[in-house]
Scaffold this active site. Structure first.
Site, PDB file in Angstrom:
ATOM      1  N   ASN A 183       0.981  -1.312   0.082  1.00  0.00           N
ATOM      2  CA  ASN A 183       0.201   0.032   0.185  1.00  0.00           C
ATOM      3  C   ASN A 183       0.889   1.307   0.161  1.00  0.00           C
ATOM      4  O   ASN A 183       2.136   1.243   0.177  1.00  0.00           O
ATOM      5  CB  ASN A 183      -1.020  -0.093   1.218  1.00  0.00           C
ATOM      6  CG  ASN A 183      -0.232   0.257   2.473  1.00  0.00           C
ATOM      7  OD1 ASN A 183       0.855  -0.060   2.704  1.00  0.00           O
ATOM      8  ND2 ASN A 183      -0.943   0.832   3.440  1.00  0.00           N
ATOM      9  N   CYS A 238       2.098   3.400   2.205  1.00  0.00           N
ATOM     10  CA  CYS A 238       2.866   3.624   3.144  1.00  0.00           C
ATOM     11  C   CYS A 238       3.808   2.416   3.518  1.00  0.00           C
ATOM     12  O   CYS A 238       4.477   2.427   4.482  1.00  0.00           O
ATOM     13  CB  CYS A 238       2.161   4.009   4.439  1.00  0.00           C
ATOM     14  SG  CYS A 238       1.057   5.703   4.306  1.00  0.00           S
ATOM     15  N   GLU A 246       2.887  -0.365   4.837  1.00  0.00           N
ATOM     16  CA  GLU A 246       2.947  -1.430   5.854  1.00  0.00           C
ATOM     17  C   GLU A 246       1.971  -2.482   5.416  1.00  0.00           C
ATOM     18  O   GLU A 246       2.163  -3.782   5.994  1.00  0.00           O
ATOM     19  CB  GLU A 246       2.259  -0.739   7.179  1.00  0.00           C
ATOM     20  CG  GLU A 246       0.507  -0.436   7.100  1.00  0.00           C
ATOM     21  CD  GLU A 246       0.336   0.981   6.373  1.00  0.00           C
ATOM     22  OE1 GLU A 246      -0.561   1.567   6.236  1.00  0.00           O
ATOM     23  OE2 GLU A 246       1.401   1.442   5.722  1.00  0.00           O
TER      24      GLU A 246
END
Length: 726
Positions: A194, A196, A198
């Site tokens: 995704n 970011c 994570e």
């Protein structure tokens, strides 16, 4: 398929989600098309996707779309990809330096709405270690393998470091480490993440995130409330699983995979504040051991809950296909507990590690018996907005970024944020109230405790932050960030959204070394950000930076000939004329105020005031800010409006009248405000009966009949009982 991705991403952005795409399946610009000609290459399509992200705001609001694009290090266009954002950042700086407002300049260059990452494998990193050549591979035209670019692997990694040093992109994702911990490799490998980094799982899958505020579970005696923590995690995990079957998805494939794999994204926030309150430096073995134990317990409790759901209602659909590798990953999580140094955990928190060990033993036992309801359990998300809503001082796994920060908001405002954990930490360390007051005053003024009064040398590391204030030396080293990530990564299903912050003075070589060390530590992905590397950044950590941002506004003059409005008003016998010059878009850019028969003093003051307001408008001050500041200013002359705007019946002063007029004539949100008033009136009608327009309130607003006996002003809430003869 290329255009279908743009459509699907737009739908995801619209409803507030972020997307991540690996562009490595797109034919490189070094290959050839079957019908002849040269392919566009992935960067051309990325520029298109990036513009879509810029147009469609996440959730239909002011936040920019959240988007990640990834390219594998063996793709022939990898060097162009690595250098792309750095080159665009150079263009952006040139445009801004020549007087173009930042947001306008940003819209004129590419790749400004996307985070990017290079996905490297162990083969590449081993090549870096050996300092050998790295050969890229054609995507489609395998017969052209000998024509694809080759690079010295160290030089290529140094290019990644150089671009990251310039603008914070790209980050790196470690492909083989990611897939080593993959619970469902028999279904398909993990190729992307995704925005970011994570959430890392299979293509066309989704994950709902949830985070708990760790500080809420720290008791006054510095013990950790394990029962409350376990209960919270269990309830939220069940809620997350239920949400999968009660959600809408933008595509059939995402819906299908979300139900087939049922991944969860439990995480936490406020770790930095927790270790600070415990009197532990973030960059310490004690903080890392504590974080590892808590993270192990969190993920273990989610998986334990998942086995309970599996026992009651069944496993996720793809579990049997992946049973053996998933149980192997569970054993890897449990075995990683042996690397936590119990002697480094504060005595009051040792029970957390005991509970984690017990929980993971139960996960293995129950997983072998019943399987799992969910393919993944946890991630460590950035928790930006949600962290603030949860009253967290620090976000996700991050330390405090600065004891005093100034955040630039998307609407142009600023927000000053001060860490709330500092004062109670000082109290815990034994400082007197008078000393604490002086120390806090010093922090507010200097953005750091370094060099401040009363602070003991041994306590300074407790208050270290990830960014170094100007003219100070103390900061958390990049090794401190990486070691914390390494301490918790073995206990996370997905990965960690974490920025390794570097001071402005950091070198390209330090960025390069960070990428190598992150791989050796077994971290799944890493991104670094060097303070002030970008022309404009949302978080700033010094008054000088703030002053630099706000002291150079760009004046937008009106054209020589422009449209204007001329308005006459009469406030209790004092006549005046208001002329408003407008830009091409209809927004006001200057005002002139003329007063009849008022003498040179009043006329001069009003002329000077109008000039000041005009300069404000031309330098970008929003009209609604000026309205809020000057409306309702009260001084003589005031009273009834004999002549003027039909909806303005009274004014507290000439200034009040002028800004009432400007509000009604020019504010773009006036329609929305009107709709809101109508909504309020309709709601009132439902409660009190039918409403109808009535007479005017003394404040000048129309009053509304809210029941048979009462008229009410929706602006000032004055009520008139005259309807009942009162």
């Amino acid at each position: 398929g290329i255009m279908e991705l743009a459509k699907n991403e737009a739908l995801l952005f619209k409803y507030g989600s972020g997307t991540g795409s690996n562009l490595s399946t797109l034919r490189s610009s070094y290959e050839k098309l079957s019908g002849g000609g040269k392919p566009s290459g992935p960067l051309a399509y990325w520029a298109f996707y990036d513009k879509v992200a810029g147009i469609v705001k996440s959730g239909g609001k002011t936040r920019r779309a959240a988007k990640m694009d990834i390219l594998n290090v063996w793709h022939p266009d990898i060097l162009h990809f690595i250098e792309s954002k750095g080159k665009e950042e150079e263009k952006l700086q040139i445009i801004v330096d020549n007087g173009i407002p930042y947001k306008d300049a940003q819209d004129s260059v590419n790749y400004q709405n996307t985070n990017i990452a290079v996905r490297v494998n162990d083969a590449f990193m081993n090549s870096v270690e050996k300092n050998t050549e790295w050969k890229t591979i054609p995507v489609h035209n395998k017969e052209m393998a000998n024509l694809m670019p080759s690079f010295n692997s160290r030089e290529l990694l140094m290019k990644i470091a150089e671009s990251n040093w310039k603008c914070g992109d790209p980050g790196i994702q470690y492909h083989d480490i990611i897939n080593k911990w993959h619970t469902c490799p028999n279904s398909t490998p993990i190729e992307a993440s995704n925005p970011c980094s994570e959430y890392m799982f299979i293509d066309n899958s989704s994950c709902n995130l949830a985070s708990v505020n760790l500080l809420k579970f720290l008791n006054k005696d510095e013990t950790f409330d394990i029962n409350a923590f376990n209960s919270t995690v269990k309830i939220v995990a069940i809620a997350q699983d239920l949400e999968i079957d009660n959600s809408c998805f933008p595509t059939e494939k995402i819906a299908e995979n979300s139900h087939k794999f049922r991944p969860l994204g439990m995480g936490y926030a406020n770790l930095g504040a927790l270790v600070m309150k415990l009197g532990l430096p973030y960059d310490s073995d004690e903080a890392r051991a504590t974080a590892g134990a808590i993270t192990a317990l969190l993920t273990g409790k989610v998986y334990e809950t998942s086995t309970e759901m599996a026992e009651s209602i069944g496993t996720f659909e793809e579990f049997e296909k992946n049973k053996e590798p998933m149980l192997n990953v569970m054993k890897m999580h449990r075995n990683a507990l042996k690397n936590i140094d119990r002697n480094k955990i504060p005595k009051s928190l040792e029970s957390v590690l005991d509970e984690a060990e017990k929980t993971w033993d139960n996960v293995i036992r129950r997983g072998e018996l019943y399987g799992f309801r969910n393919s993944q359990a946890s991630v460590l998300a950035p928790t930006g907005t949600t962290g603030r809503m949860m009253d967290c001082d620090t976000l996700g796994i991050e330390p405090e970024i600065g004891l005093v920060q100034t955040k630039f908001l998307s609407d142009g405002g600023t927000l000053k944020i001060i860490n709330n954990s500092v004062e109670p930490t000082m109290e815990r360390l034994g400082y007197k109230k008078s000393q604490i007051k002086e120390m806090l005053d010093y922090i507010t003024k200097n953005e750091t405790i370094e060099g401040g009064p009363h602070i003991s040398e041994e306590h300074l590391p407790i208050f270290d932050c990830s960014n170094k204030p100007e003219e100070r030396k103390r900061t958390i080293s990049y090794q401190g960030h990486l070691k914390m990530m390494a301490a918790v990564q073995p206990f996370i299903s997905g990965a960690i959204s974490k920025t390794v912050n570097l001071p402005k003075e950091a070198s390209i070589e330090e960025v390069y070394t960070s990428f190598v060390e992150a791989w050796k530590l077994g971290i799944k992905s890493v991104t670094l950000y060097r303070n002030d590397c970008k022309k404009w950044q949302p978080m700033n950590f010094s008054k000088k930076n703030l002053e630099k941002e706000v002291s150079k506004p760009v004046r937008r003059k009106l054209p020589t000939t422009c449209f204007s409005k001329r308005h006459k008003f009469d406030l209790v016998g004092h006549e005046g004329y208001l002329h408003v010059g407008m830009y091409e878009d209809g927004k006001p850019g200057e005002i002139f105020i003329g007063m009849s028969k008022e003498g040179s003093t009043i006329g001069g003051l009003m002329d000077a005031f109008a000039t000041s307001i005009s300069l404000n408008l031309q330098h970008g001050v929003e009209l609604d800010s000026l309205v809020k500041k000057f409306k309702n200013q009260k001084f003589e002359p005031n009273g009834l409006v004999y002549e003027g705007h039909p909806d303005i019946k009274t004014a507290e002063s000439i200034i009040d009248y002028i800004f009432q007029f400007m509000e009604k004539e020019f504010l773009s949100n006036e329609i929305k405000l009107g709709e809101k008033k109508e909504e309020i009136i309709n709601n009132t009608s439902e409660v009190f009966g039918n409403s109808e327009p009535a007479k005017f309130c003394p404040c000048g607003e129309k009053m509304t009949k809210v029941n048979h006996c009462t008229y009410e002003c929706l602006k000032c809430h004055f009520q008139d009982k005259a309807g009942c003869g009162g």
